[in-house]
Design a protein around this motif. Structure first.
Motif, mmCIF file in Angstrom:
data_model
loop_
_atom_site.group_PDB
_atom_site.id
_atom_site.type_symbol
_atom_site.label_atom_id
_atom_site.label_comp_id
_atom_site.label_asym_id
_atom_site.label_seq_id
_atom_site.Cartn_x
_atom_site.Cartn_y
_atom_site.Cartn_z
ATOM 1 N N ASP A 162 7.093 -24.391 -10.051
ATOM 2 C CA ASP A 162 8.283 -23.567 -9.936
ATOM 3 C C ASP A 162 9.438 -24.329 -9.294
ATOM 4 O O ASP A 162 9.246 -25.328 -8.605
ATOM 5 N N GLY A 163 10.650 -23.838 -9.565
ATOM 6 C CA GLY A 163 11.835 -24.392 -8.919
ATOM 7 C C GLY A 163 12.227 -25.763 -9.420
ATOM 8 O O GLY A 163 12.730 -26.580 -8.644
ATOM 9 N N ASN B 223 2.149 -20.801 -11.301
ATOM 10 C CA ASN B 223 3.516 -20.481 -10.891
ATOM 11 C C ASN B 223 4.491 -21.404 -11.612
ATOM 12 O O ASN B 223 4.557 -22.595 -11.334
ATOM 13 N N LEU B 224 5.243 -20.820 -12.553
ATOM 14 C CA LEU B 224 6.275 -21.543 -13.299
ATOM 15 C C LEU B 224 7.640 -20.908 -13.052
ATOM 16 O O LEU B 224 8.574 -21.085 -13.838
ATOM 17 N N HIS B 225 7.795 -20.191 -11.983
ATOM 18 C CA HIS B 225 8.994 -19.436 -11.652
ATOM 19 C C HIS B 225 10.230 -20.347 -11.566
ATOM 20 O O HIS B 225 10.154 -21.500 -11.150
ATOM 21 N N ASN B 226 11.384 -19.808 -11.970
ATOM 22 C CA ASN B 226 12.679 -20.471 -11.796
ATOM 23 C C ASN B 226 12.760 -21.816 -12.510
ATOM 24 O O ASN B 226 12.994 -22.857 -11.901
ATOM 25 N N ASN B 227 12.525 -21.789 -13.811
ATOM 26 C CA ASN B 227 12.780 -22.931 -14.682
ATOM 27 C C ASN B 227 13.635 -22.442 -15.854
ATOM 28 O O ASN B 227 14.310 -21.410 -15.741
ATOM 29 N N LYS B 228 13.620 -23.137 -16.962
ATOM 30 C CA LYS B 228 14.389 -22.742 -18.145
ATOM 31 C C LYS B 228 13.477 -22.681 -19.363
ATOM 32 O O LYS B 228 13.863 -23.055 -20.470
ATOM 33 N N LEU B 229 12.276 -22.185 -19.158
ATOM 34 C CA LEU B 229 11.301 -22.101 -20.240
ATOM 35 C C LEU B 229 11.641 -20.950 -21.170
ATOM 36 O O LEU B 229 12.143 -19.908 -20.731
ATOM 37 N N HIS B 230 11.358 -21.121 -22.463
ATOM 38 C CA HIS B 230 11.621 -20.065 -23.427
ATOM 39 C C HIS B 230 10.396 -19.854 -24.323
ATOM 40 O O HIS B 230 9.383 -20.528 -24.173
ATOM 41 N N GLY B 231 10.519 -18.920 -25.243
ATOM 42 C CA GLY B 231 9.400 -18.612 -26.130
ATOM 43 C C GLY B 231 8.475 -17.570 -25.529
ATOM 44 O O GLY B 231 8.734 -16.981 -24.484
ATOM 45 N N GLU B 232 7.378 -17.336 -26.213
ATOM 46 C CA GLU B 232 6.418 -16.332 -25.782
ATOM 47 C C GLU B 232 5.353 -16.926 -24.867
ATOM 48 O O GLU B 232 5.158 -18.151 -24.822
ATOM 49 N N ILE B 233 4.669 -16.061 -24.157
ATOM 50 C CA ILE B 233 3.523 -16.502 -23.356
ATOM 51 C C ILE B 233 2.423 -16.916 -24.323
ATOM 52 O O ILE B 233 2.018 -16.125 -25.187
ATOM 53 N N PRO B 234 1.921 -18.159 -24.227
ATOM 54 C CA PRO B 234 0.944 -18.628 -25.225
ATOM 55 C C PRO B 234 -0.353 -17.828 -25.167
ATOM 56 O O PRO B 234 -0.848 -17.476 -24.093
ATOM 57 N N LEU B 235 -0.884 -17.558 -26.346
ATOM 58 C CA LEU B 235 -2.128 -16.794 -26.464
ATOM 59 C C LEU B 235 -3.289 -17.502 -25.774
ATOM 60 O O LEU B 235 -4.219 -16.856 -25.293
ATOM 61 N N SER B 236 -3.225 -18.830 -25.686
ATOM 62 C CA SER B 236 -4.336 -19.597 -25.116
ATOM 63 C C SER B 236 -4.589 -19.257 -23.657
ATOM 64 O O SER B 236 -5.696 -19.460 -23.145
ATOM 65 N N LEU B 237 -3.580 -18.728 -22.947
ATOM 66 C CA LEU B 237 -3.762 -18.408 -21.529
ATOM 67 C C LEU B 237 -4.785 -17.304 -21.311
ATOM 68 O O LEU B 237 -5.268 -17.110 -20.199
ATOM 69 N N LYS B 238 -5.138 -16.577 -22.369
ATOM 70 C CA LYS B 238 -6.144 -15.531 -22.233
ATOM 71 C C LYS B 238 -7.505 -16.121 -21.894
ATOM 72 O O LYS B 238 -8.396 -15.402 -21.430
ATOM 73 N N ASN B 239 -7.667 -17.453 -22.102
ATOM 74 C CA ASN B 239 -8.927 -18.112 -21.763
ATOM 75 C C ASN B 239 -9.050 -18.414 -20.281
ATOM 76 O O ASN B 239 -10.136 -18.741 -19.807
ATOM 77 N N CYS B 240 -7.952 -18.304 -19.551
ATOM 78 C CA CYS B 240 -7.969 -18.578 -18.103
ATOM 79 C C CYS B 240 -8.389 -17.306 -17.366
ATOM 80 O O CYS B 240 -7.604 -16.685 -16.639
#
Length: 987
Positions: free
Chosen positions: A644-645, A666-683
């Motif tokens: 983040d940051g 924690n990826l807060h306060n960046n400039k990321l775009h797009g959707e939340i990747p489906l692969s994160l469901k494996n975490c």
């Protein structure tokens, strides 16, 4: 004549010795026994090359091999001792583990027919214990125990082979798996009648039938620790062992009182019942064991106090009652135990002045006392000069109490002290230069006190033996010459929050064995010298955080240990991120809050063919840019990831979904775009997700609630998410923080929010402490920036107590579901700046824990529920700009808010203006009740006819009386009629 006989005896004795030496020098061990030893060696794993002397070419006589003892006359092998001493915390575990012999025990040892002593204990042998050892009929002592590691790698099918060892007096099979030998007790009782010592610790023994007749009449020492005995009947047969003086029942599953079968075993000198579930007071009969020398009862649930009858245990030299629920004052009778050498009462709630305890113990026992542990005993007061009576004290533990005041001068005269623990108290004043007189000191813990002043080289003048020094959390200044060469070679050094700077401490260069270094927050504003990075290869822990250290970091230290902690956060480091060495084993890397710039790729993906064992990676709040690389498959051990940051762009890489151990993202306060990747469901181990303040879009995935069922924190605020809030989120029963504010969400609020069980419970619940801990690594607390009460607050240590729901600044519509009011543990509820309609739920007052409520800028109508007057914890309220009407309920809370909290509504009452028909009129009515002395008068019915009469004569009276008024009135009505007709004709 007597003198002549004595001289002759002396001459004969010398001749016998010379003859023995001559025979020994000319006689080598038998070839078959030598070959048996060599065959035994072939099956071993000897990583430390301990058996280097077992070389028939350089050392043909096996009697000269290490661990081998032969008969001086016959050269037969009598003793084989390849044991290691038990590991302790002063010994490097990695080196100790490497020193263990491994592999299998070869049956060829049975060819050593004359063997009397076989000791292979504390090694790491595995496999089936050869039954051929039963052929060693001359064995007097057999030790195969592996305490404390590894557990159960050696095992036996049965113990019948012991029948060939009729001379055996000492048997140690500790940590050998005997679970298959169900008849172990019957066999030992039958075939080993001459046994003196029996050690069966951690053998996975199960309770068996008790024996009425026990033949072990000579057994003096019995160790049955760390097995599965659950009650007195399992070991009741022990009471029949009349010769028993040593009994160890540590780490079993005994419940209830201290076993009553011990009552008559008054000849015991050693009794250890540690680490069970005993939950009684100490019985009076135990104080009658006058022969008892060692009494250990720690880590149970014993309660009550220590009876003054303890003064009867006059033979006692070791007493350990630590980690129980005992309480009360230390009895004066303790001063009668003149043979005491060790006292451990840590964790006991003594609630006593430390000077009083020193007075009690300063009697006859003080010259002999070597170890005194009173840590966490709720002690207060100041250290007195009586501490100087304990001349032989080697260890003193007073940690975690409320001891205050300075350290008295006699304290520094305890010349035998090796371990001194004064940490976590309120000890104040400077440290005397007399500290340098404690030349035997190896461990010194003084952290978290109120010590102040200057510490110089003279304080360490004689500390050649010092290995562990922890002094952080004080107001101390270290003044040392840059060319100072300390007399010690220290292993652990903690000077956190000391004033050391502005220069980097050059004297560290002399420390060749330093493994743990903490000089955080020490006002260093220098660059790190090059030699430090060479020194750092030996570190397992290095903390340079919260300084003003600048420059670039070429690479991260690669320590020799399995887990290495590296914290360089909150400094002024700049340039590219450092390299990670091949085979890096850092448990934790924290580079947050610096000025690192450039891409993450070189740092993250440098070792294309390697894997990284890091569990915590923090690079938050730097100047990094570009896309987040898609090579996370190399970081499979990650539990915590904080990026983040920064200025990262692009999409969240799909390979993050391979981080199956990840618990915090924690990826807060960046400039990321797009959707939340489906692969994160494996975490599926994720506990905290913070993706706030980016440009992410799409819908909130349903799988967040379906697959990530352990989530405690979900922060998606300040993005571009659209669609509805999915009902599937309600499956997150552990959720404590749900922040979806400042998005484009629409639709109604989920009615299933009552399923957020962690928000229903009170905010005092500590069942979800958000902490990450790796094996042998330091713990890491989750932290988060939370918007509450119109403030941005950072929580870490108390984050587990926060309960928050924030749906503000969206396009939500419909009513506030009444199910929300079941969240009685909720502290912050923010639904502002939406399009919510309807009433505020009548039962909102049941949300007793609510501290901040913001429903502003919606379209809520009707009155404020009366139940809100009972919300006593409410300290922030905003109901402005709705369509609320009526009187503000009366309560000390609601009247205490500013008028702006109610602005933009149709409300009245304090703190706003009074309402018509209320206010002063209400006071007049109350006064009328007082005057009437209980007579009820309904002023509404009385005033109604009076008002009618008054209104009639005020309006119609002039028309009846005055002709001129009647003409003017009808002309006015006629003019209004024609205007209405003219207006209607235009349409």
């Amino acid at each position: 004549m007597a003198i002549i006989i004595i001289l002759l005896l002396i001459i004969l004795a010398k001749a016998e010795v010379n003859l023995s030496n001559e025979m020994s020098s000319n006689t080598a061990c038998p070839e078959n026994e030598k070959q048996a030893l060599l065959n035994f060696k072939k099956g071993l794993i000897d990583a430390a090359n301990r058996l280097a002397s077992w070389d028939p070419h350089h050392h043909p006589d096996c009697c000269r091999w290490i661990g081998v003892v032969c008969d001086k006359r016959t050269a037969h092998v009598l003793s084989l001792n390849l044991s290691l001493p038990p590991w302790d915390e002063h010994t490097d575990f990695k080196s100790y583990r490497m020193s263990k012999l491994g592999g299998k025990i070869n049956p060829c040892l049975s060819k050593l027919k004359h063997l009397r002593y076989l000791d292979l204990s504390n090694n790491a042998f595995e496999g089936l214990l050869p039954y051929q050892l039963g052929n060693l009929s001359n064995l007097v002592s057999l030790k195969l125990g592996a305490y404390p590691f590894p557990f159960g790698l050696l095992y036996v099918e049965n113990l019948q082979w012991l029948s060939g060892l009729s001379l055996l007096k000492h048997l140690d099979l500790s940590w050998v798996n005997l679970s298959r030998a169900s008849n172990w007790l019957q066999l030992i009782n039958t075939i080993l009648p001459s046994l003196d010592e029996l050690h069966l610790s951690a053998c996975q023994l199960l309770p068996g039938p008790s024996l009425l007749n026990v033949n072990l009449s000579s057994l003096a020492i019995l160790d049955l620790s760390f097995n599965h005995f659950t009650n007195q009947m399992d070991v009741g047969w022990v009471s029949n062992l009349k010769s028993l003086v040593f009994l160890d029942l540590v780490g079993n599953d005994f419940h209830g009182p201290i076993p009553d079968f011990l009552r008559n075993m008054t000849s015991l000198t050693h009794l250890d019942l540690s680490s069970n579930y005993l939950n009684s007071s100490i019985p009076d009969w135990l104080y009658s064991f006058r022969s008892l020398q060692v009494l250990r009862l720690p880590s149970n649930q014993l309660h009550g106090d220590i009876s003054s009858a303890i003064g009867n245990l006059t033979s006692l030299n070791e007493l350990d009652l630590s980690r129980n629920e005992l309480q009360g004052k230390l009895p004066r009778a303790m001063g009668k135990l003149c043979k005491l050498r060790s006292i451990n009462l840590s964790g006991m709630r003594l609630n006593q002045d430390i000077s009083r305890i020193l007075e009690i113990l300063s009697g006859c026992s003080s010259p002999r006392l070597e170890s005194l542990d009173l840590a966490s005993c709720q002690l207060s007061g100041q250290l007195s000069d009586q501490v100087g009576h304990f001349k032989n004290l080697t260890t003193l533990y007073l940690s975690n109490n409320s001891i205050s005041g300075p350290i008295p001068i006699p304290f520094w005269q305890l010349k035998n002290l090796k371990e001194l623990f004064l940490d976590d108290n309120s000890i104040s004043g400077p440290i005397s230069i007399s500290l340098g007189q404690l030349a035997n000191l190896e461990w010194l813990y003084i952290f978290n006190n109120l010590l102040e002043g200057v510490v110089s080289e003279k304080h360490f003048a004689n500390h050649a033996k010092l290995k562990y020094f922890y002094g952080s959390g004080n107001s101390l200044v270290l003044r040392a010459n840059p060319n100072w060469v300390p007399p010690f070679q220290i292993l652990d050094l903690d000077l956190g929050s000391w004033q050391i700077g502005p220069s980097f401490p050059l004297w560290l260069r002399s420390q060749k064995h330093l493994e743990y270094l903490d000089i955080s927050n020490s006002r260093i504003s220098d660059v790190i010298p090059r030699w430090f990075w060479g020194l750092s290869t030996q570190f397992r822990h290095v903390n340079l955080s919260r300084n003003q250290i600048s420059g670039q970091i070429p690479y991260l230290p690669k320590g020799p240990n399995i887990f290495t902690f590296v914290d360089l956060s909150f400094n002024n480091f700049s340039g590219p991120l450092p390299q990670i060495s091949m085979g890096s084993n850092q448990y934790m890397i924290d580079l947050s809050n610096n000025y690192f710039s450039g891409s993450l790729f070189h740092f993250l993906c440098y070792q294309l063919n390697g894997t990284i064992t890091t569990s915590f990676l923090g690079i938050a709040n730097n100047l990094l840019s570009g896309e987040i690389p898609d090579c996370w498959i190399k970081w499979q051990s990650l539990q915590v990831l904080r990026l983040d940051g920064n200025r990262f762009t692009g999409k969240i890489p799909s390979s993050m979904g391979t981080l199956s151990e990840l618990q915090s993202l924690n990826l807060h306060n960046n400039k990321l775009h797009g959707e939340i990747p489906l692969s994160l469901k494996n975490c599926t181990n994720l506990l905290a997700i913070n993706l706030g303040k980016n440009e992410l879009d799409g819908n909130i995935p349903r799988w967040l609630g379906q697959d990530l069922s352990n989530l405690i924190i979900l922060i998606l605020r300040s993005n571009k998410f659209g669609g509805n809030i999915p009902d599937h989120l309600c499956a997150l029963s552990s959720l404590q923080i749900l922040d979806l504010a400042e998005n484009n969400l629409f639709g109604s609020m989920p009615r299933c929010m009552s399923n957020f069980s962690a928000m229903v419970r009170g905010n005092g619940s500590r069942d979800n402490i958000i902490e990450y801990r790796g094996l042998n690594g330091p713990s890491t607390l989750e932290s988060a920036s939370i918007v509450t009460k119109d403030q941005l607050l950072v929580y870490d240590k108390t984050l587990n107590l926060v309960r928050l729901v924030d749906f503000s600044c969206n396009n939500l519509s419909g009513e506030i579901p009444k199910e929300v009011t079941s969240l009685q543990g909720l502290q912050t509820l923010n639904l502002s700046r939406n399009h919510l309609t309807g009433k505020i739920p009548e039962s909102i007052g049941s949300m007793k824990s609510l501290e901040s409520l913001d429903l502003s800028q919606n379209q809520l109508s009707s009155s404020i529920p009366e139940s809100m007057s009972s919300m006593t914890f409410l300290s922030h309220l905003n109901l402005s700009f709705n369509k609320l009407t009526g009187i503000i309920p009366t309560s000390s809370q609601l009247q205490g808010f500013n008028e702006s909290c109610y602005a933009g509504n149709h409300l009245c009452g304090s703190p706003l203006k009074g309402c018509r028909g209320s206010g002063k009129e209400l006071d007049v009515r109350n006064e009328a009740k007082e005057i009437s002395k209980g007579q009820e008068i309904n002023w509404f019915y009385i005033s109604m006819p009076l008002g009618f009469v008054t209104g009639f004569w005020c309006v119609l009276g002039p028309l009846v009386i005055s002709k001129r008024w009647r003409i003017l009135y009808f002309r006015f009505l006629e003019a209004m009629w024609w205007k209405v007709c003219d207006f209607a004709g235009k349409f």
